[in-house]
Motif scaffolding. Structure first.
Motif, PDB file in Angstrom:
ATOM      1  N   PRO A 110      20.718  79.968 -57.627  1.00 49.60           N
ATOM      2  CA  PRO A 110      19.840  81.184 -57.651  1.00 49.60           C
ATOM      3  C   PRO A 110      19.536  81.665 -56.312  1.00 49.60           C
ATOM      4  O   PRO A 110      19.257  82.924 -56.077  1.00 49.60           O
ATOM      5  CB  PRO A 110      18.371  80.464 -58.191  1.00 49.60           C
ATOM      6  CG  PRO A 110      18.876  79.184 -58.876  1.00 49.60           C
ATOM      7  CD  PRO A 110      19.834  78.685 -57.789  1.00 49.60           C
ATOM      8  N   LEU A 111      19.454  81.047 -55.053  1.00 47.17           N
ATOM      9  CA  LEU A 111      19.422  81.734 -53.840  1.00 47.17           C
ATOM     10  C   LEU A 111      20.618  82.379 -53.538  1.00 47.17           C
ATOM     11  O   LEU A 111      20.463  83.658 -52.752  1.00 47.17           O
ATOM     12  CB  LEU A 111      19.214  80.500 -52.753  1.00 47.17           C
ATOM     13  CG  LEU A 111      18.695  80.889 -51.386  1.00 47.17           C
ATOM     14  CD1 LEU A 111      17.407  81.516 -51.539  1.00 47.17           C
ATOM     15  CD2 LEU A 111      18.857  79.897 -50.484  1.00 47.17           C
ATOM     16  N   ILE A 112      21.670  81.978 -53.774  1.00 48.99           N
ATOM     17  CA  ILE A 112      22.852  82.915 -53.621  1.00 48.99           C
ATOM     18  C   ILE A 112      22.913  84.132 -54.529  1.00 48.99           C
ATOM     19  O   ILE A 112      23.244  85.247 -54.027  1.00 48.99           O
ATOM     20  CB  ILE A 112      24.314  82.134 -53.989  1.00 48.99           C
ATOM     21  CG1 ILE A 112      24.411  80.746 -52.786  1.00 48.99           C
ATOM     22  CG2 ILE A 112      25.523  82.903 -53.896  1.00 48.99           C
ATOM     23  CD1 ILE A 112      24.593  81.442 -51.584  1.00 48.99           C
ATOM     24  N   LEU A 113      22.443  83.994 -55.879  1.00 49.36           N
ATOM     25  CA  LEU A 113      22.257  85.012 -56.528  1.00 49.36           C
ATOM     26  C   LEU A 113      21.350  85.985 -56.052  1.00 49.36           C
ATOM     27  O   LEU A 113      21.313  87.169 -56.212  1.00 49.36           O
ATOM     28  CB  LEU A 113      22.037  84.739 -57.831  1.00 49.36           C
ATOM     29  CG  LEU A 113      23.518  83.839 -58.833  1.00 49.36           C
ATOM     30  CD1 LEU A 113      22.917  83.464 -60.052  1.00 49.36           C
ATOM     31  CD2 LEU A 113      24.315  85.293 -58.905  1.00 49.36           C
ATOM     32  N   ILE A 114      20.035  85.517 -55.398  1.00 53.20           N
ATOM     33  CA  ILE A 114      19.113  86.564 -54.901  1.00 53.20           C
ATOM     34  C   ILE A 114      19.765  87.347 -53.871  1.00 53.20           C
ATOM     35  O   ILE A 114      19.607  88.675 -53.691  1.00 53.20           O
ATOM     36  CB  ILE A 114      17.937  85.666 -54.313  1.00 53.20           C
ATOM     37  CG1 ILE A 114      16.987  85.295 -55.383  1.00 53.20           C
ATOM     38  CG2 ILE A 114      17.236  86.373 -53.216  1.00 53.20           C
ATOM     39  CD1 ILE A 114      15.907  84.451 -55.324  1.00 53.20           C
ATOM     40  N   TYR A 115      20.612  86.800 -53.037  1.00 51.39           N
ATOM     41  CA  TYR A 115      21.153  87.415 -51.997  1.00 51.39           C
ATOM     42  C   TYR A 115      22.138  88.399 -52.424  1.00 51.39           C
ATOM     43  O   TYR A 115      22.238  89.642 -52.042  1.00 51.39           O
ATOM     44  CB  TYR A 115      22.041  86.574 -50.914  1.00 51.39           C
ATOM     45  CG  TYR A 115      23.050  86.964 -50.098  1.00 51.39           C
ATOM     46  CD1 TYR A 115      21.931  87.817 -48.659  1.00 51.39           C
ATOM     47  CD2 TYR A 115      24.241  87.426 -50.013  1.00 51.39           C
ATOM     48  CE1 TYR A 115      22.809  88.236 -47.906  1.00 51.39           C
ATOM     49  CE2 TYR A 115      24.882  87.944 -49.140  1.00 51.39           C
ATOM     50  CZ  TYR A 115      24.304  88.320 -47.958  1.00 51.39           C
ATOM     51  OH  TYR A 115      24.897  89.041 -46.866  1.00 51.39           O
ATOM     52  N   LEU A 116      22.825  88.117 -53.753  1.00 53.24           N
ATOM     53  CA  LEU A 116      23.817  89.176 -54.217  1.00 53.24           C
ATOM     54  C   LEU A 116      23.401  90.147 -55.213  1.00 53.24           C
ATOM     55  O   LEU A 116      23.669  91.068 -55.210  1.00 53.24           O
ATOM     56  CB  LEU A 116      25.206  88.339 -54.680  1.00 53.24           C
ATOM     57  CG  LEU A 116      25.803  87.301 -53.694  1.00 53.24           C
ATOM     58  CD1 LEU A 116      26.797  86.453 -54.448  1.00 53.24           C
ATOM     59  CD2 LEU A 116      26.522  88.361 -52.637  1.00 53.24           C
ATOM     60  N   ALA A 117      22.413  89.522 -56.152  1.00 58.18           N
ATOM     61  CA  ALA A 117      21.947  90.219 -57.241  1.00 58.18           C
ATOM     62  C   ALA A 117      20.550  90.098 -57.309  1.00 58.18           C
ATOM     63  O   ALA A 117      20.060  90.121 -58.632  1.00 58.18           O
ATOM     64  CB  ALA A 117      22.684  89.979 -58.335  1.00 58.18           C
ATOM     65  N   GLY A 118      19.580  90.260 -56.434  1.00 60.56           N
ATOM     66  CA  GLY A 118      18.214  90.020 -56.341  1.00 60.56           C
ATOM     67  C   GLY A 118      17.641  89.407 -57.884  1.00 60.56           C
ATOM     68  O   GLY A 118      17.385  88.278 -58.083  1.00 60.56           O
TER      69      GLY A 118
END
Length: 140
Positions: A110-118
């Protein structure tokens, strides 16, 4: 600034309990830097006599969005806006995962996805949190 955002997220993922990570995650240092850059960029746009109030046209339609983003200072303002929100979400996720004693591996995607796709990462984290914490809370 992008490099700072990447380092911040990597720190949250790899070493969330270290003091330096906690300082940047829980302090106002990065938001103050971003707010200063944001304010300075708007100030420069005013000095350059750019149509600052036209920034609100971006909500009208997609063509207006293209027009607003064709002005470099407005593009920079919105990029800083994106970075600030991204840092906030990443910091919140990190603190929340620590609060619920989640393993780093669970919060990693989820943290990586927040970086890439909020919003996608935020929703995924919320689902993982509900499953992991075994409670459903909309107001925490």
């Amino acid at each position: 600034m992008s490099f700072t955002l990447i380092k911040h997220h990597l720190g949250i993922i790899i070493i969330p309990n270290y003091r330096i990570t906690q300082i940047f995650t829980n302090s106002v240092i990065l938001p103050l830097i971003l707010a200063s850059a944001y304010g300075y960029t708007i100030y420069q746009a005013i000095l350059l006599e750019e149509p600052v109030l036209d920034i609100f046209r971006l909500y009208l339609n997609l063509d207006s969005l293209y027009t607003v983003f064709s002005i470099e200072s407005f593009l920079l303002v919105f990029w800083l806006h994106f970075v600030a929100l991204n840092l906030f979400l990443g910091s919140w996720l990190s603190r929340d995962a620590l609060k619920y004693d989640m393993p780093r591996g669970i919060a990693f995607i989820p943290l990586i996805l927040i970086y890439l796709a909020g919003p996608v990462g935020l929703v995924l984290y919320w689902i993982v949190r509900v499953i992991y914490a075994k409670k459903l809370k909309f107001h925490d």
